[in-house]
Write a protein that holds these residues in place. Structure first.
Motif, PDB file in Angstrom:
ATOM      1  N   GLY A  11      17.233  40.886  54.779  1.00 27.88           N
ATOM      2  CA  GLY A  11      18.144  39.738  54.801  1.00 27.88           C
ATOM      3  C   GLY A  11      18.642  39.351  56.184  1.00 27.88           C
ATOM      4  N   SER A  32      11.975  37.176  58.360  1.00 27.27           N
ATOM      5  CA  SER A  32      10.926  36.353  57.739  1.00 27.27           C
ATOM      6  C   SER A  32      11.166  34.885  57.998  1.00 27.27           C
ATOM      7  CB  SER A  32      10.909  36.552  56.230  1.00 27.27           C
ATOM      8  OG  SER A  32      10.471  37.817  55.932  1.00 27.27           O
ATOM      9  N   THR A  33      12.413  34.475  57.914  1.00 21.80           N
ATOM     10  CA  THR A  33      12.720  33.067  58.148  1.00 21.80           C
ATOM     11  C   THR A  33      12.309  32.673  59.564  1.00 21.80           C
ATOM     12  OG1 THR A  33      14.537  33.214  56.576  1.00 21.80           O
ATOM     13  CG2 THR A  33      14.581  31.360  58.090  1.00 21.80           C
TER      14      THR A  33
END
Ligand code: ADP
Length: 367
Positions: free
Chosen positions: A40, A44-45
């Motif tokens: 989180g 990845s973003t």
């Protein structure tokens, strides 16, 4: 200019706070960059924004000297290698690998040459006439990678490619990725939550937390000179031992003190720690810098404490000792032959030249 540059890049998903928060990062040509951090944290973003799979909310991204904010993924000259690779079941390995090039109308000879090169690199030359159902999982993964290699992209992006594998296979695949990287001589950006993977693979590691870059440096710098308490505790197994306490001065000597726990600070650190005299700080020591007194030749009462060894955890080549000195717990990593008796008090020695201090409020590294 870096080959891939991110300038003040942020991502705000609808209704959420910033998933990626003002990231500045330059990735050099042929560099292996690892983005690492807890689940989180925005890795990845960040990767997906570079690939063009996610819109950039703020900031700019360049690939080479071209700003790509508005360039669609397919035109970014980048290959994203996914965990789940979809191969066309009715096509052979060679056809699967050449599909993209055929679509783009590359000359036949060029396609043949590229497929031959890629199968050579991946060691799958003997499989080119098979169909996906005749391949093992690992072989399929190679074909998917081959499909990316033939395009000769400027960079390969990997998002947790090993997360589905068991521990042994992960270690094997790490070496494979190393070899692949040596053969391909291309830029890699690799996302993982696994700090060991980051340390072993990266030329540089970018440690992220809560959407922000905490530190970006080569693995040894990240390990030996963490920028803050978060990086120190995220990188390294077992995690660094941390303790809050106070810097005190007695007869021109500085000590770190917490209740009855007191250790003398080496002279080299005096100047930097002087402004913290009387103040609260966080003390950190890695497990490998704590020793059983019986196994060290140099120790003084100033860097030795009494502790009970509560658990001895043998790991084959080394042993973890779980130590308890009143309020404070430590983990020491010692040699395989060092097996103190459980629930007995023992003397443990701190290598005070290796300790870290962090500011209690900002959590930034003091030394
Ligand atoms: P990581 O890869 O480090 O695990 P992500 O980049 O996937 O982290 O996610 C960063 C944050 O953004 C997380 O809080 C996650 O819940 C949120 N997020 C990711 N994708 C979406 C999405 N499509 N819509 C809304 N929030 C998302």
């Amino acid at each position: 200019m870096s080959q891939i540059s991110l300038k003040d890049v942020s991502k705000i998903y609808k209704g959420n706070s910033k998933a990626v928060d003002s990231v500045n990062l330059g990735i050099e040509n042929k560099e292996f960059m690892v983005l690492v951090g807890p689940s989180g944290c925005g890795k990845s973003t960040t990767l997906r924004m570079i690939a063009g799979l996610e819109e950039i909310s703020e900031g700019r991204i360049w690939i080479g000297d071209r700003e790509v904010n508005n360039v669609p993924a397919k035109d970014r000259d980048i290959a994203m290698v996914f965990q789940n690779y979809a191969l066309y079941p009715h096509m052979t390995v060679a056809e699967n690998m050449s599909f993209g090039l055929r679509l783009r109308k590359y000359p036949k000879d060029e396609i043949k040459k590229r497929v031959a090169e890629a199968t050579q690199i991946l060691g799958i030359k003997n499989l080119i006439d098979r169909r996906p159902k005749e391949l093992s999982g690992g072989e399929r993964q190679r074909v998917a990678l081959g499909r990316a290699i033939v395009r000769k992209p400027v960079a390969f992006l990997f998002d947790e490619p090993l997360s589905n594998l068991d521990a042994k296979r992960r270690v094997q695949m790490r070496t494979e990725i190393h070899k692949l990287r040596m053969r391909l001589q291309t830029t890699f950006i690799y996302v993982t939550h696994d700090q060991t993977e980051a340390l072993t693979l990266g030329d540089r590691i970018c440690v992220m937390n809560q959407g922000k870059i905490q530190q970006c440096a080569d693995p040894m710098t990240i390990y030996d000179k963490p920028a803050n308490k978060f990086v120190a505790s995220f990188i390294g197994t077992p995690p660094i031992n941390l303790m809050d306490g106070r810097i005190i001065k007695k007869e021109r000597k500085y000590y770190f003190e917490e209740g009855k726990f007191q250790v003398k600070i080496v002279e080299d650190m005096h100047k930097i720690l002087a402004p913290y005299e009387g103040k609260e700080v966080t003390f950190g020591i890695r497990a490998e810098d704590i020793y059983d007194k019986l196994f060290v030749s140099e120790s003084t009462p100033d860097n030795t404490i009494r502790a009970a060894c509560e658990v001895v955890e043998p790991l084959g080549s080394e042993v973890y000792l779980y130590l308890n000195s009143g309020k404070n717990q430590f983990i020491a990593r010692v040699g395989a032959h060092n097996r103190p008796e459980v629930n007995r008090d023992m003397d443990i020695v701190f290598d005070m030249s290796k300790v870290h201090f962090f500011d209690k409020d900002t959590e930034k590294t003091i030394i």
